[in-house]
Design an enzyme around this catalytic site. Structure first.
Site, short mmCIF file in Angstrom:
data_model
loop_
_atom_site.label_atom_id
_atom_site.label_comp_id
_atom_site.label_asym_id
_atom_site.label_seq_id
_atom_site.Cartn_x
_atom_site.Cartn_y
_atom_site.Cartn_z
N TRP A 189 0.87 -1.18 0.00
CA TRP A 189 0.00 0.00 0.00
C TRP A 189 0.91 1.23 0.00
O TRP A 189 1.86 1.30 0.79
CB TRP A 189 -0.92 0.06 1.23
CG TRP A 189 -1.64 1.37 1.25
CD1 TRP A 189 -2.70 1.72 0.47
CD2 TRP A 189 -1.30 2.54 2.03
NE1 TRP A 189 -3.05 3.04 0.72
CE2 TRP A 189 -2.22 3.55 1.66
CE3 TRP A 189 -0.33 2.82 2.99
CZ2 TRP A 189 -2.17 4.83 2.23
CZ3 TRP A 189 -0.28 4.08 3.55
CH2 TRP A 189 -1.20 5.08 3.17
N GLU A 230 -2.98 -2.90 -2.61
CA GLU A 230 -4.13 -2.33 -1.89
C GLU A 230 -4.48 -0.93 -2.38
O GLU A 230 -3.67 -0.02 -2.36
CB GLU A 230 -3.81 -2.27 -0.39
CG GLU A 230 -4.95 -1.65 0.44
CD GLU A 230 -4.61 -1.58 1.93
OE1 GLU A 230 -3.47 -1.92 2.31
OE2 GLU A 230 -5.50 -1.17 2.71
N LYS A 232 -6.97 2.67 -2.42
CA LYS A 232 -7.60 3.56 -1.45
C LYS A 232 -8.30 4.69 -2.20
O LYS A 232 -7.88 5.09 -3.28
CB LYS A 232 -6.53 4.12 -0.51
CG LYS A 232 -7.09 4.84 0.71
CD LYS A 232 -5.99 5.14 1.72
CE LYS A 232 -6.56 5.80 2.97
NZ LYS A 232 -5.55 5.98 4.03
N ASP A 263 -9.63 -3.08 1.23
CA ASP A 263 -9.75 -2.57 2.60
C ASP A 263 -11.16 -2.01 2.73
O ASP A 263 -11.57 -1.14 1.95
CB ASP A 263 -8.68 -1.49 2.85
CG ASP A 263 -8.68 -0.97 4.28
OD1 ASP A 263 -9.76 -0.60 4.77
OD2 ASP A 263 -7.59 -0.93 4.89
N HIS A 266 -11.87 1.75 2.51
CA HIS A 266 -11.25 2.51 1.41
C HIS A 266 -12.17 2.79 0.24
O HIS A 266 -11.72 2.89 -0.90
CB HIS A 266 -10.01 1.78 0.90
CG HIS A 266 -8.85 1.88 1.83
ND1 HIS A 266 -7.58 1.47 1.50
CD2 HIS A 266 -8.77 2.36 3.09
CE1 HIS A 266 -6.77 1.68 2.52
NE2 HIS A 266 -7.46 2.21 3.50
N HIS A 290 -8.62 -6.36 4.05
CA HIS A 290 -8.28 -5.59 5.24
C HIS A 290 -9.60 -5.21 5.86
O HIS A 290 -10.27 -4.28 5.40
CB HIS A 290 -7.49 -4.32 4.88
CG HIS A 290 -6.02 -4.52 4.87
ND1 HIS A 290 -5.13 -3.49 4.78
CD2 HIS A 290 -5.29 -5.65 4.97
CE1 HIS A 290 -3.90 -3.98 4.80
NE2 HIS A 290 -3.96 -5.29 4.92
N ASP A 298 -12.55 8.68 8.77
CA ASP A 298 -11.59 7.68 9.24
C ASP A 298 -11.91 6.31 8.66
O ASP A 298 -13.04 5.84 8.76
CB ASP A 298 -11.62 7.60 10.77
CG ASP A 298 -10.64 6.55 11.26
OD1 ASP A 298 -9.49 6.53 10.77
OD2 ASP A 298 -11.02 5.72 12.11
N ASP A 300 -10.42 3.56 9.67
CA ASP A 300 -9.78 2.54 10.51
C ASP A 300 -10.33 2.42 11.93
O ASP A 300 -9.57 2.25 12.87
CB ASP A 300 -8.27 2.81 10.59
CG ASP A 300 -7.64 2.81 9.22
OD1 ASP A 300 -7.51 1.74 8.63
OD2 ASP A 300 -7.30 3.90 8.72
N ASP A 330 -7.39 -4.37 9.80
CA ASP A 330 -6.66 -3.11 9.68
C ASP A 330 -7.43 -1.98 10.36
O ASP A 330 -8.29 -1.36 9.75
CB ASP A 330 -6.41 -2.78 8.19
CG ASP A 330 -5.53 -1.55 8.02
OD1 ASP A 330 -5.01 -1.05 9.04
OD2 ASP A 330 -5.36 -1.10 6.88
C1 RNT Z 1 -3.76 2.64 4.71
C2 RNT Z 1 -3.90 1.20 4.40
C3 RNT Z 1 -2.81 0.33 4.92
C4 RNT Z 1 -2.36 0.73 6.31
C5 RNT Z 1 -1.35 -0.20 6.91
C6 RNT Z 1 -0.71 0.38 8.12
O1 RNT Z 1 -4.87 3.36 4.40
O2 RNT Z 1 -5.13 0.73 4.86
O3 RNT Z 1 -3.19 -1.00 4.87
O4 RNT Z 1 -3.44 0.86 7.17
O5 RNT Z 1 -0.46 -0.58 5.96
ZN ZN Z 2 -5.50 -1.38 4.77
#
Ligand code: RNT
Ligand code: ZN
Length: 423
Positions: A189, A230, A232, A263, A266, A290, A298, A300, A330
């Site tokens: 990523w 990955e 985003k 993810d 994302h 993820h 956010d 995460d 994640d």
């Molecule tokens: C970032 C990605 C990635 C990170 C990690 C720390 O937006 O989701 O996966 O969260 O690599």
């Molecule tokens: Zn991620």
């Protein structure tokens, strides 16, 4: 037998009967759940800090908020926290490392020079803990990532540095896979993107494709290392343009036969990953997830048991994708006990998988194939209150991990013990 265990057993017996009535084999579902590894992300324990001690801010458009005490300051502290987590969740899982968690014995080793030896202690620990490892190059928190660009940087020198980092990390991934006898998923990523509208969206994407091809030039045995990419939608400071967008990486993964990493934080807020799984699995051998929880800006938040998590688990089970999908977590939250956050998120993922494994799917399939959408909807609604909780509790009991919220007491004890030392 203690009273609480008795209640768990009794509730399970009734639940198993109810499921049997709906054509579901509860023992088989539990058996299947034991074989699904979740890759725990090492970075929940120290707010994505890593151990390079660079003094740099996190960067890369990532942000961790909160200042709850007790954050792991050393690899040993982090390992101890992870052992605690593993003792509180049923099943056998994996750990997902970032390159910035290297142990270089106090020497400064730049990212392009990292070697498997710098992960020897992690490897030894993983072996004795009986878990597999996954890996990630770290394309942020570094002076050469300051401009917001890495593999797609205009400057060939900067690109070269990050390509070499990617190459080094695949070698580390292969070494981890070899040492532990289970393929390491190495996930790329990068943060590259622009706060405001770029004049050139094309150039950086072409550069990224070239850089990735250079990173992946060497063929590595998939029994040792599997590459993932990955995407985003946006990051903090890359709101208008992200080079590695979903379309970019979907095309890349399909043409280069890589794993795609989805993810769940994302995408646009009304898009869901649950609907993407069967779409992308038409074109891909393997997928990496993820699992996270997006909340406003956010991406995460700690994973909780909600509709989308359940839907993702259902897709994995209904589509028989479990042997082709690698499930990673994640999220990062520094506002609550970090070890508890891991436990909450991982248990939520496992609960969702159990619910999906227990789904009376045959009746749904039949109603659908007959065009009886009334029954399909009615059954889906009735399924929602089936006693999955009773099966989950029993599963935890049999797996020798705390039942219900009992794990919290252990976290509180651990916190007391640990806080004294981590000031
Ligand atoms: C970032 C990605 C990635 C990170 C990690 C720390 O937006 O989701 O996966 O969260 O690599
Ligand atoms: Zn991620």
């Amino acid at each position: 037998m203690p009273k609480s265990e008795q209640i768990t057993e009794q509730a399970f017996a009734i639940a198993a009967g109810q499921y049997a009535d709906r054509g579901v084999d509860v023992e088989r579902a539990m058996q299947r759940l034991t074989s699904i590894p979740i890759s725990l992300h090492c970075w929940q324990g120290d707010d994505v800090g890593g151990f390079e001690n660079s003094g740099l801010a996190l960067g890369g458009g990532l942000a961790v908020t909160g200042n709850y005490p007790g954050k792991a300051r050393t690899p040993d502290e982090l390992r101890s926290d992870i052992e605690k987590v593993l003792s509180l969740i049923p099943g056998r899982h994996r750990l997902n490392l970032h390159a910035s968690y290297a142990e270089t014995g106090g020497r400064k080793v730049d990212r392009d020079a990292l070697e498997p030896a710098h992960f020897q202690r992690w490897t030894d620990w993983a072996r004795s803990t009986k878990i597999g490892l996954d890996f990630n190059p770290t394309f942020f928190s570094h002076p050469k990532a300051d401009s917001g660009y890495t593999l797609a940087h205009r400057d060939p020198g900067i690109r070269r540095f990050w390509i070499d980092h990617g190459i080094a990390c695949r070698k580390i991934g292969a070494a981890l896979g070899k040492a532990l006898g289970t393929p390491c998923v190495t996930n790329v990523w990068i943060p590259d993107g622009s706060k405001d509208s770029p004049a050139d969206r094309k150039g950086p994407r072409e550069l990224l494709a070239q850089s990735l091809d250079a990173v992946f030039a060497e063929t590595i045995d998939p029994a040792l290392n599997l590459d993932a990419v990955e995407a985003k939608l946006f990051g903090i400071g890359s709101e208008c343009y992200v080079v590695g967008s979903h379309e970019f990486y979907l095309g890349y993964a399909v043409t280069r036969k890589k794993l795609l990493c989805l993810d769940t934080g994302h995408f646009h807020p009304t898009e869901v990953v649950s609907d993407k799984i069967s779409a992308v699995m038409n074109w891909l051998d393997r997928l990496l997830l993820h699992v996270s929880r997006g909340v406003r800006w956010d991406s995460d938040h700690v994973v909780t048991l909600g509709d989308e998590l359940l839907a993702i688990a259902q897709e994995l089970v209904r589509g028989e994708y479990l042997n082709r999908v690698h499930i990673g977590l994640d999220f990062f939250d520094a506002s609550i006990n970090r070890v508890a956050a891991w436990v909450i998120g991982t248990r939520a993922m496992l609960k969702a998988l159990l619910a999906a494994l227990l789904e009376p799917i045959e009746a749904l399939r039949q109603a659908e194939s007959e065009g009886d959408y009334t029954s399909r909807l009615a059954l889906m609604e009735e399924n929602k209150l089936l006693p999955v909780g009773a099966v989950w509790d029993y599963f935890c009991l049999k797996q020798n991990v705390p039942v219900g919220p009992a794990w919290l007491t252990q976290i509180k004890d651990y916190e007391q013990k640990v806080r004294i030392h981590r000031r």
